[in-house]
Design a protein around this motif. Sequence first.
Motif, PDB file in Angstrom:
ATOM      1  N   PHE A  99       0.811  -1.214   0.000  1.00 25.71           N
ATOM      2  CA  PHE A  99       0.000   0.000   0.000  1.00 25.71           C
ATOM      3  C   PHE A  99       0.846   1.266   0.000  1.00 25.71           C
ATOM      4  O   PHE A  99       0.350   2.341   0.355  1.00 25.71           O
ATOM      5  CB  PHE A  99      -0.947  -0.023   1.204  1.00 25.71           C
ATOM      6  CG  PHE A  99      -1.926  -1.159   1.154  1.00 25.71           C
ATOM      7  CD1 PHE A  99      -3.084  -1.069   0.404  1.00 25.71           C
ATOM      8  CD2 PHE A  99      -1.672  -2.344   1.839  1.00 25.71           C
ATOM      9  CE1 PHE A  99      -3.983  -2.119   0.346  1.00 25.71           C
ATOM     10  CE2 PHE A  99      -2.567  -3.404   1.789  1.00 25.71           C
ATOM     11  CZ  PHE A  99      -3.725  -3.289   1.046  1.00 25.71           C
ATOM     12  N   ALA A 100       2.095   1.179  -0.427  1.00 23.62           N
ATOM     13  CA  ALA A 100       3.004   2.326  -0.377  1.00 23.62           C
ATOM     14  C   ALA A 100       2.503   3.509  -1.206  1.00 23.62           C
ATOM     15  O   ALA A 100       2.785   4.655  -0.873  1.00 23.62           O
ATOM     16  CB  ALA A 100       4.399   1.912  -0.833  1.00 23.62           C
ATOM     17  N   GLU A 101       1.747   3.237  -2.263  1.00 21.35           N
ATOM     18  CA  GLU A 101       1.295   4.342  -3.113  1.00 21.35           C
ATOM     19  C   GLU A 101       0.142   5.148  -2.498  1.00 21.35           C
ATOM     20  O   GLU A 101      -0.229   6.188  -3.032  1.00 21.35           O
ATOM     21  CB  GLU A 101       0.927   3.845  -4.510  1.00 21.35           C
ATOM     22  CG  GLU A 101      -0.222   2.887  -4.569  1.00 21.35           C
ATOM     23  CD  GLU A 101      -0.353   2.243  -5.943  1.00 21.35           C
ATOM     24  OE1 GLU A 101      -1.112   2.779  -6.766  1.00 21.35           O
ATOM     25  OE2 GLU A 101       0.297   1.217  -6.165  1.00 21.35           O
ATOM     26  N   LEU A 102      -0.411   4.684  -1.369  1.00 20.06           N
ATOM     27  CA  LEU A 102      -1.440   5.468  -0.676  1.00 20.06           C
ATOM     28  C   LEU A 102      -0.764   6.525   0.183  1.00 20.06           C
ATOM     29  O   LEU A 102       0.022   6.203   1.068  1.00 20.06           O
ATOM     30  CB  LEU A 102      -2.294   4.562   0.216  1.00 20.06           C
ATOM     31  CG  LEU A 102      -3.140   3.509  -0.489  1.00 20.06           C
ATOM     32  CD1 LEU A 102      -3.812   2.608   0.532  1.00 20.06           C
ATOM     33  CD2 LEU A 102      -4.171   4.165  -1.397  1.00 20.06           C
ATOM     34  N   SER A 103      -1.091   7.765  -0.074  1.00 25.07           N
ATOM     35  CA  SER A 103      -0.457   8.838   0.687  1.00 25.07           C
ATOM     36  C   SER A 103      -1.033   8.911   2.092  1.00 25.07           C
ATOM     37  O   SER A 103      -2.181   8.523   2.341  1.00 25.07           O
ATOM     38  CB  SER A 103      -0.655  10.183  -0.017  1.00 25.07           C
ATOM     39  OG  SER A 103      -2.009  10.596   0.095  1.00 25.07           O
ATOM     40  N   GLU A 104      -0.250   9.440   2.999  1.00 24.55           N
ATOM     41  CA  GLU A 104      -0.724   9.647   4.365  1.00 24.55           C
ATOM     42  C   GLU A 104      -1.921  10.599   4.365  1.00 24.55           C
ATOM     43  O   GLU A 104      -2.864  10.432   5.131  1.00 24.55           O
ATOM     44  CB  GLU A 104       0.410  10.186   5.237  1.00 24.55           C
ATOM     45  CG  GLU A 104       0.055  10.235   6.690  1.00 24.55           C
ATOM     46  CD  GLU A 104       1.246  10.537   7.589  1.00 24.55           C
ATOM     47  OE1 GLU A 104       1.056  11.357   8.519  1.00 24.55           O
ATOM     48  OE2 GLU A 104       2.329   9.979   7.362  1.00 24.55           O
ATOM     49  N   ARG A 105      -1.910  11.584   3.502  1.00 22.21           N
ATOM     50  CA  ARG A 105      -3.023  12.536   3.402  1.00 22.21           C
ATOM     51  C   ARG A 105      -4.310  11.825   2.985  1.00 22.21           C
ATOM     52  O   ARG A 105      -5.376  12.051   3.559  1.00 22.21           O
ATOM     53  CB  ARG A 105      -2.669  13.647   2.404  1.00 22.21           C
ATOM     54  CG  ARG A 105      -3.787  14.602   2.106  1.00 22.21           C
ATOM     55  CD  ARG A 105      -4.077  15.459   3.294  1.00 22.21           C
ATOM     56  NE  ARG A 105      -5.228  16.298   2.984  1.00 22.21           N
ATOM     57  CZ  ARG A 105      -5.815  17.052   3.842  1.00 22.21           C
ATOM     58  NH1 ARG A 105      -5.380  17.118   5.072  1.00 22.21           N
ATOM     59  NH2 ARG A 105      -6.838  17.772   3.504  1.00 22.21           N
ATOM     60  N   PHE A 106      -4.223  10.952   1.962  1.00 23.63           N
ATOM     61  CA  PHE A 106      -5.401  10.206   1.517  1.00 23.63           C
ATOM     62  C   PHE A 106      -5.927   9.322   2.640  1.00 23.63           C
ATOM     63  O   PHE A 106      -7.127   9.303   2.932  1.00 23.63           O
ATOM     64  CB  PHE A 106      -5.063   9.355   0.288  1.00 23.63           C
ATOM     65  CG  PHE A 106      -6.189   8.450  -0.136  1.00 23.63           C
ATOM     66  CD1 PHE A 106      -7.269   8.954  -0.845  1.00 23.63           C
ATOM     67  CD2 PHE A 106      -6.171   7.098   0.184  1.00 23.63           C
ATOM     68  CE1 PHE A 106      -8.317   8.127  -1.221  1.00 23.63           C
ATOM     69  CE2 PHE A 106      -7.208   6.266  -0.189  1.00 23.63           C
ATOM     70  CZ  PHE A 106      -8.288   6.781  -0.897  1.00 23.63           C
ATOM     71  N   LEU A 107      -5.039   8.578   3.301  1.00 22.19           N
ATOM     72  CA  LEU A 107      -5.461   7.689   4.386  1.00 22.19           C
ATOM     73  C   LEU A 107      -6.084   8.474   5.539  1.00 22.19           C
ATOM     74  O   LEU A 107      -7.069   8.037   6.136  1.00 22.19           O
ATOM     75  CB  LEU A 107      -4.276   6.847   4.867  1.00 22.19           C
ATOM     76  CG  LEU A 107      -3.782   5.808   3.862  1.00 22.19           C
ATOM     77  CD1 LEU A 107      -2.455   5.224   4.320  1.00 22.19           C
ATOM     78  CD2 LEU A 107      -4.817   4.720   3.637  1.00 22.19           C
TER      79      LEU A 107
END
Length: 188
Positions: free
Chosen positions: A11-19
């Motif tokens: 899931f590295a491509e999920l940004s902290e902002r999105f999560l």
Amino acid sequence: MCLIITSQTGFAELSERFLTDVWLANRDGFGLIYARNGCLHTWRGLPALDGILASIRRIPPGVPAAIHFRKATRGVVSSANAHPHWVVPDRIALMHNGTIDDVPTPADGLSDTATFAGAVLRPLLASDPGLLERPAFVQWLAERVGHGNRLVVLSAGGRMVRVNGAAGTYRGALWFSKDPARACEMAG
């Protein structure tokens, strides 16, 4: 409504902002599941955002995995209603996005998903886990939960089934149970 995200690569491509945005809109539970070396690893609860981010980073890359953010529609907000739910303990678990209309919510506050996993799927898959390999069973399951719902079922052997998966969205190697652009919307 909830959000499920699946991956085979991490899931590295999920940004902290999105999560963070997804968590803010779906704070009624979080869980993860992955299969590795014939074992099914699950975790669920009502964690703070830091715990969610750390747990996602600990999922090994290259394994079938899913994460779930819950937006309660039926059942109380509790760790027991966070996903995943065991269908066959230690062997098969599921995550759900939607509402299963014809499953009553028991008086103890369990969700429609928890009830469906235990009362409907457990008796079927405990006696014949190979049903997940049969297209006719997956089609029956899609009709049973309704085409507006998505289920992700994962076995310890790594078999992942996305019921009504065509209604989801792919972004790169990730599959989303609903449009990721709408995943952060606050719903009443």
